[in-house]
Design a protein around this motif. Sequence first.
Motif, PDB file in Angstrom:
ATOM      1  N   PHE A 118      34.857  50.623  31.357  1.00 26.23           N
ATOM      2  CA  PHE A 118      35.011  50.124  32.723  1.00 26.23           C
ATOM      3  C   PHE A 118      35.926  48.902  32.780  1.00 26.23           C
ATOM      4  N   ASP A 145      34.357  54.345  43.565  1.00 25.67           N
ATOM      5  CA  ASP A 145      33.192  55.101  44.060  1.00 25.67           C
ATOM      6  C   ASP A 145      33.222  56.489  43.416  1.00 25.67           C
ATOM      7  N   ASP A 146      32.366  57.374  43.870  1.00 25.23           N
ATOM      8  CA  ASP A 146      32.313  58.706  43.259  1.00 25.23           C
ATOM      9  C   ASP A 146      33.506  59.564  43.648  1.00 25.23           C
ATOM     10  N   LEU A 188      47.289  54.932  43.296  1.00 21.91           N
ATOM     11  CA  LEU A 188      46.311  55.386  42.302  1.00 21.91           C
ATOM     12  C   LEU A 188      44.919  55.237  42.915  1.00 21.91           C
ATOM     13  N   LEU A 234      42.618  60.413  31.684  1.00 19.81           N
ATOM     14  CA  LEU A 234      43.226  59.909  30.459  1.00 19.81           C
ATOM     15  C   LEU A 234      42.273  60.109  29.290  1.00 19.81           C
ATOM     16  N   PHE A 259      43.930  50.159  35.435  1.00 20.21           N
ATOM     17  CA  PHE A 259      44.073  51.281  36.373  1.00 20.21           C
ATOM     18  C   PHE A 259      43.319  51.084  37.689  1.00 20.21           C
ATOM     19  N   LEU A 300      44.304  59.844  37.867  1.00 21.65           N
ATOM     20  CA  LEU A 300      44.746  59.799  36.473  1.00 21.65           C
ATOM     21  C   LEU A 300      43.581  60.094  35.543  1.00 21.65           C
ATOM     22  N   GLY A 317      41.954  56.918  41.693  1.00 29.92           N
ATOM     23  CA  GLY A 317      40.809  57.269  40.866  1.00 29.92           C
ATOM     24  C   GLY A 317      41.246  58.009  39.626  1.00 29.92           C
ATOM     25  N   ILE A 338      39.431  50.343  32.689  1.00 28.24           N
ATOM     26  CA  ILE A 338      39.830  50.864  34.002  1.00 28.24           C
ATOM     27  C   ILE A 338      40.159  49.707  34.945  1.00 28.24           C
ATOM     28  N   ASP A 388      39.674  59.556  35.496  1.00 27.02           N
ATOM     29  CA  ASP A 388      38.611  59.667  34.507  1.00 27.02           C
ATOM     30  C   ASP A 388      39.181  59.164  33.189  1.00 27.02           C
ATOM     31  N   THR A 389      38.332  58.519  32.393  1.00 20.92           N
ATOM     32  CA  THR A 389      38.800  57.946  31.138  1.00 20.92           C
ATOM     33  C   THR A 389      37.809  58.316  30.043  1.00 20.92           C
TER      34      THR A 389
HETATM   35  P1  ADP Z   1      32.136  59.250  37.312  1.00 22.40           P
HETATM   36  O1  ADP Z   1      30.946  58.846  36.524  1.00 22.40           O
HETATM   37  O2  ADP Z   1      31.837  59.589  38.732  1.00 22.40           O
HETATM   38  O3  ADP Z   1      32.979  60.265  36.611  1.00 22.40           O
HETATM   39  P2  ADP Z   1      33.617  57.158  36.216  1.00 22.40           P
HETATM   40  O4  ADP Z   1      32.573  56.262  35.687  1.00 22.40           O
HETATM   41  O5  ADP Z   1      34.289  58.112  35.292  1.00 22.40           O
HETATM   42  O6  ADP Z   1      33.024  57.930  37.447  1.00 22.40           O
HETATM   43  O7  ADP Z   1      34.751  56.290  36.903  1.00 22.40           O
HETATM   44  C1  ADP Z   1      34.415  55.163  37.684  1.00 22.40           C
HETATM   45  C2  ADP Z   1      35.487  54.933  38.708  1.00 22.40           C
HETATM   46  O8  ADP Z   1      36.696  54.607  38.040  1.00 22.40           O
HETATM   47  C3  ADP Z   1      35.775  56.152  39.566  1.00 22.40           C
HETATM   48  O9  ADP Z   1      36.018  55.717  40.889  1.00 22.40           O
HETATM   49  C4  ADP Z   1      37.025  56.722  38.960  1.00 22.40           C
HETATM   50  O10 ADP Z   1      37.822  57.368  39.937  1.00 22.40           O
HETATM   51  C5  ADP Z   1      37.722  55.491  38.406  1.00 22.40           C
HETATM   52  N1  ADP Z   1      38.527  55.786  37.222  1.00 22.40           N
HETATM   53  C6  ADP Z   1      38.099  56.255  36.034  1.00 22.40           C
HETATM   54  N2  ADP Z   1      39.117  56.408  35.169  1.00 22.40           N
HETATM   55  C7  ADP Z   1      40.228  56.054  35.833  1.00 22.40           C
HETATM   56  C8  ADP Z   1      41.608  56.011  35.503  1.00 22.40           C
HETATM   57  N3  ADP Z   1      42.065  56.379  34.296  1.00 22.40           N
HETATM   58  N4  ADP Z   1      42.473  55.595  36.453  1.00 22.40           N
HETATM   59  C9  ADP Z   1      42.030  55.241  37.672  1.00 22.40           C
HETATM   60  N5  ADP Z   1      40.763  55.242  38.043  1.00 22.40           N
HETATM   61  C10 ADP Z   1      39.853  55.639  37.144  1.00 22.40           C
END
Ligand code: ADP
Length: 324
Positions: free
Chosen positions: A4, A24-25, A113, A85, A11, A83, A115, A7, A117-118
């Motif tokens: 986190f 958010d979700d 940008l 990643l 990002f 994005l 949202g 991110i 997933d990482t």
């Molecule tokens: P979830 O548990 O719903 O998958 P995450 O914990 O993966 O959510 O992500 C938390 C927040 O961070 C979300 O709003 C998601 O869109 C954002 N986020 C995650 N990875 C990235 C990224 N690589 N770039 C931009 N936003 C990201």
Amino acid sequence: MGEFDLIARYFSRPTARAALGGGDDCALLEAGPGMQLAVSTDMLVEGRHFLSTVDPAALGHKALAVNLSDLAACGAAPMAFTLALALPRVDEAWLAPFSRGLLALADAHGCELVGGDTTRGPLTISITVFGEVPRGAALLRSGARSGDEIYVSGTLGDARLALEVFRGTLSLPAEIFAQARARMERPTPRVALGQALRGIATAAIDVSDGLAGDLGHVLKASGVGARISAQTAVTLLAGAAQPAWQAGSFSQQQRLAYVMSGGDDYELAFTAPASLRDAVLKAAQQAHTPVTRIGCVETEPGLRLFDSAGQLLAQGFASFDHFS
Ligand code: ADP
Ligand code: MG
């Protein structure tokens, strides 16, 4: 640094256009009244689409550029992107320039940008872009009609020249290589041109796998064929036109092969009625993007190349395919 923090640091951006951005979700987007959402995803995998040695800032640029190119090919205006990643480790010396290159191109196109997933894993970058286009106005692959003329923006084949140098199958003068490499690593998505062609082009596609294959998709989707001038097509290879690199070292046939099946160009190939030739040139001017007319659409299926004497060339051209 945890997921986190990473991110938040690299990002997370305030959003102005999107109703809700990251954090958010879901993100929330609002297309304007009478507009349709245009959505596209493109993935870059290390070792497959890029070398581990590539400049991370250029990679950030390219990862978004190839997606913006799909919006361009539909005539859509960029709105936002997500994005996803996969990273083998947290490497700030990589993350900082990667996010800089990515977000600089995003800012240049007003694409937010919102949202993503990482996760840990082999280096993979997957972007989904969202754009908007007036209802019914998107440029599709299926609209080419017999008698339309065929155009290509910019230059073709130069990214492939650079790739062949990296592969060791070709050597180029340093300045030609630098230009070709810039084309490969930092492609220019033709976003303004795509939008300017709405209402003018009958069909469009972005050239990512080589002109022969990509134009072939348009012809197939439209149920038509095409004839192309080989003499005009070879002029699209910018590198070969440079005085520093005498064309004598590189046959016409080889140049044609780079143009027709080079790949990684991210130019637009499109068709338009002959009666709209002036409108095409005006759109190109307005978008500050050169276009070249290379042929015309015919009823007979297939793609045919003709030399300056009007002789049909027998040469065939392959298109890039990940699984063949
Ligand atoms: P979830 O548990 O719903 O998958 P995450 O914990 O993966 O959510 O992500 C938390 C927040 O961070 C979300 O709003 C998601 O869109 C954002 N986020 C995650 N990875 C990235 C990224 N690589 N770039 C931009 N936003 C990201
Ligand atoms: Mg997640």
